[in-house]
Design a protein around this motif. Sequence first.
Motif, PDB file in Angstrom:
ATOM      1  N   ASN A   1      62.684  45.367   7.560  1.00 35.96           N
ATOM      2  CA  ASN A   1      62.279  43.887   7.628  1.00 35.96           C
ATOM      3  C   ASN A   1      63.183  42.726   8.360  1.00 35.96           C
ATOM      4  N   SER A   2      64.194  43.362   8.302  1.00 37.81           N
ATOM      5  CA  SER A   2      64.860  42.544   9.179  1.00 37.81           C
ATOM      6  C   SER A   2      64.547  42.427  11.003  1.00 37.81           C
ATOM      7  N   THR A   3      64.068  42.838  11.215  1.00 42.25           N
ATOM      8  CA  THR A   3      63.334  43.576  12.798  1.00 42.25           C
ATOM      9  C   THR A   3      62.221  41.808  13.035  1.00 42.25           C
ATOM     10  N   ALA A   4      61.486  40.872  11.896  1.00 37.43           N
ATOM     11  CA  ALA A   4      61.184  40.022  12.096  1.00 37.43           C
ATOM     12  C   ALA A   4      61.568  38.975  12.020  1.00 37.43           C
ATOM     13  N   LEU A   5      62.676  38.796  11.891  1.00 37.89           N
ATOM     14  CA  LEU A   5      63.948  38.303  11.451  1.00 37.89           C
ATOM     15  C   LEU A   5      65.068  38.103  13.118  1.00 37.89           C
ATOM     16  N   TYR A   6      65.146  39.387  13.406  1.00 35.06           N
ATOM     17  CA  TYR A   6      65.443  39.189  15.109  1.00 35.06           C
ATOM     18  C   TYR A   6      64.174  38.574  15.866  1.00 35.06           C
ATOM     19  N   TYR A   7      63.426  39.113  15.546  1.00 33.89           N
ATOM     20  CA  TYR A   7      62.542  38.807  16.594  1.00 33.89           C
ATOM     21  C   TYR A   7      62.160  37.185  16.474  1.00 33.89           C
ATOM     22  N   GLY A   8      62.256  36.564  15.429  1.00 34.35           N
ATOM     23  CA  GLY A   8      61.951  35.200  15.492  1.00 34.35           C
ATOM     24  C   GLY A   8      63.353  34.287  16.161  1.00 34.35           C
ATOM     25  N   ALA A   9      64.233  34.969  15.833  1.00 30.51           N
ATOM     26  CA  ALA A   9      65.217  34.274  16.306  1.00 30.51           C
ATOM     27  C   ALA A   9      65.189  34.102  18.277  1.00 30.51           C
ATOM     28  N   GLY A  10      64.832  35.919  18.819  1.00 27.13           N
ATOM     29  CA  GLY A  10      65.020  35.476  19.913  1.00 27.13           C
ATOM     30  C   GLY A  10      63.082  34.555  20.451  1.00 27.13           C
ATOM     31  N   HIS A  11      61.798  34.937  19.461  1.00 21.93           N
ATOM     32  CA  HIS A  11      61.628  33.589  20.627  1.00 21.93           C
ATOM     33  C   HIS A  11      61.358  32.443  20.179  1.00 21.93           C
ATOM     34  N   ALA A  12      62.481  31.367  18.652  1.00 25.21           N
ATOM     35  CA  ALA A  12      62.920  30.255  18.481  1.00 25.21           C
ATOM     36  C   ALA A  12      63.688  30.317  19.740  1.00 25.21           C
ATOM     37  N   GLY A  13      64.936  30.792  19.402  1.00 27.48           N
ATOM     38  CA  GLY A  13      65.540  30.831  20.585  1.00 27.48           C
ATOM     39  C   GLY A  13      65.309  30.909  21.978  1.00 27.48           C
ATOM     40  N   PHE A  14      64.504  31.573  22.881  1.00 31.87           N
ATOM     41  CA  PHE A  14      64.289  31.548  24.200  1.00 31.87           C
ATOM     42  C   PHE A  14      62.865  29.780  24.137  1.00 31.87           C
ATOM     43  N   GLU A  15      62.311  29.651  23.185  1.00 30.35           N
ATOM     44  CA  GLU A  15      62.076  28.757  22.987  1.00 30.35           C
ATOM     45  C   GLU A  15      62.351  26.875  23.946  1.00 30.35           C
ATOM     46  N   VAL A  16      63.718  27.417  23.152  1.00 35.09           N
ATOM     47  CA  VAL A  16      64.889  25.931  22.822  1.00 35.09           C
ATOM     48  C   VAL A  16      65.870  26.624  24.693  1.00 35.09           C
ATOM     49  N   PHE A  17      65.613  27.750  24.891  1.00 36.04           N
ATOM     50  CA  PHE A  17      66.644  27.601  26.600  1.00 36.04           C
ATOM     51  C   PHE A  17      65.476  26.748  27.429  1.00 36.04           C
ATOM     52  N   TYR A  18      64.001  27.091  27.281  1.00 33.79           N
ATOM     53  CA  TYR A  18      63.159  26.462  28.162  1.00 33.79           C
ATOM     54  C   TYR A  18      62.816  25.028  27.626  1.00 33.79           C
ATOM     55  N   VAL A  19      62.677  24.431  26.595  1.00 33.77           N
ATOM     56  CA  VAL A  19      62.586  23.089  26.489  1.00 33.77           C
ATOM     57  C   VAL A  19      64.085  22.084  26.759  1.00 33.77           C
ATOM     58  N   VAL A  20      64.912  23.136  26.861  1.00 36.27           N
ATOM     59  CA  VAL A  20      66.577  22.139  27.379  1.00 36.27           C
ATOM     60  C   VAL A  20      66.441  21.823  28.440  1.00 36.27           C
ATOM     61  N   VAL A  21      66.055  23.122  29.474  1.00 43.62           N
ATOM     62  CA  VAL A  21      66.287  23.133  30.817  1.00 43.62           C
ATOM     63  C   VAL A  21      65.383  22.090  31.414  1.00 43.62           C
ATOM     64  N   THR A  22      63.663  22.286  30.995  1.00 43.05           N
ATOM     65  CA  THR A  22      63.073  21.630  31.257  1.00 43.05           C
ATOM     66  C   THR A  22      63.595  20.106  31.327  1.00 43.05           C
ATOM     67  N   SER A  23      64.073  20.217  30.300  1.00 44.25           N
ATOM     68  CA  SER A  23      64.371  18.649  30.070  1.00 44.25           C
ATOM     69  C   SER A  23      65.447  18.082  30.833  1.00 44.25           C
ATOM     70  N   ILE A  24      66.431  19.045  31.138  1.00 45.30           N
ATOM     71  CA  ILE A  24      67.912  19.034  31.796  1.00 45.30           C
ATOM     72  C   ILE A  24      67.071  18.357  33.406  1.00 45.30           C
ATOM     73  N   VAL A  25      66.353  19.373  33.837  1.00 42.29           N
ATOM     74  CA  VAL A  25      65.314  19.458  35.112  1.00 42.29           C
ATOM     75  C   VAL A  25      64.921  17.799  35.139  1.00 42.29           C
ATOM     76  N   ALA A  26      64.068  17.755  33.796  1.00 42.47           N
ATOM     77  CA  ALA A  26      63.518  15.957  34.435  1.00 42.47           C
ATOM     78  C   ALA A  26      64.264  15.298  34.713  1.00 42.47           C
ATOM     79  N   ILE A  27      65.848  14.939  33.578  1.00 45.47           N
ATOM     80  CA  ILE A  27      66.612  14.119  33.997  1.00 45.47           C
ATOM     81  C   ILE A  27      67.366  13.733  35.147  1.00 45.47           C
ATOM     82  N   VAL A  28      67.464  14.993  36.051  1.00 45.36           N
ATOM     83  CA  VAL A  28      68.568  15.209  37.239  1.00 45.36           C
ATOM     84  C   VAL A  28      67.558  15.027  38.423  1.00 45.36           C
ATOM     85  N   PHE A  29      66.177  15.149  38.380  1.00 45.25           N
ATOM     86  CA  PHE A  29      65.063  14.450  38.862  1.00 45.25           C
ATOM     87  C   PHE A  29      63.989  13.277  38.901  1.00 45.25           C
TER      88      PHE A  29
END
Length: 228
Positions: free
Chosen positions: A79-107
């Motif tokens: 069952n811990s598969t769900a937790l690790y998957y969720g961490a990857g899913h949420a983590g990548f979204e955080v990465f995407y949001v942070v990167v796009t925010s940095i790009v928005a600041i720079v430009f």
Amino acid sequence: MTNKEKRFSVLIGCATFAVFALILEGACNALILGRGRVEALMQKPVLFGLFGGLMAGLFEESGRFVAFKTLLKKTRDENSTALYYGAGHAGFEVFYVVVTSIVAIVFADKLPAQAEPQNPIMYFLIPVERIPAIAIHISLSVIVWFAVKNRNQLYLYPLAILIHALFDAVAGTLSLMKVNIAIIEVSCYVLAIPVVCLGIDLWKKKFKHKGRISSIIILEKKYEDLSG
């Protein structure tokens, strides 16, 4: 679970978000909201929020369902598969949001004249805003996991879509209505609480059920030993 299986689950979570949320959902939104329709829909914040929420819920929860059903079926006993998957899913979204925010600041100085620049304070609030989102993603991963694992709980899959849609719809609608950021964040935290509680409840019930089965097996074994 082995470390290799844990890493694989995290990577599948990252890849699923990228494919289903960024590529498939993005393409579908572009197709439906093309030719100026997005501007017209944005004039109706509630409808825009509902549309965005439903699309996010449909694609992301379907992505979870497909991933659990196929790529992660070998670790379905863990069952811990769900937790690790969720961490990857949420983590990548955080990465995407942070990167796009940095790009928005720079430009920011290169934005079109008609574009409305974001308040810089908004970017520093990203970590605060992401906490309920991460909690929601991991909880929804648990909910969909048990929908895949137990046929009699398949109803949890459409429930996850509706929960995700509601969460995103509220956040999107309030943002478009330019409601105070503090109210939006509080709303996200409030909405996250019952979802997290549902995920924990499902998790606990599964382990209680597993514990009862183990106890029965042990008792049967002892009875067989005594009978022998």
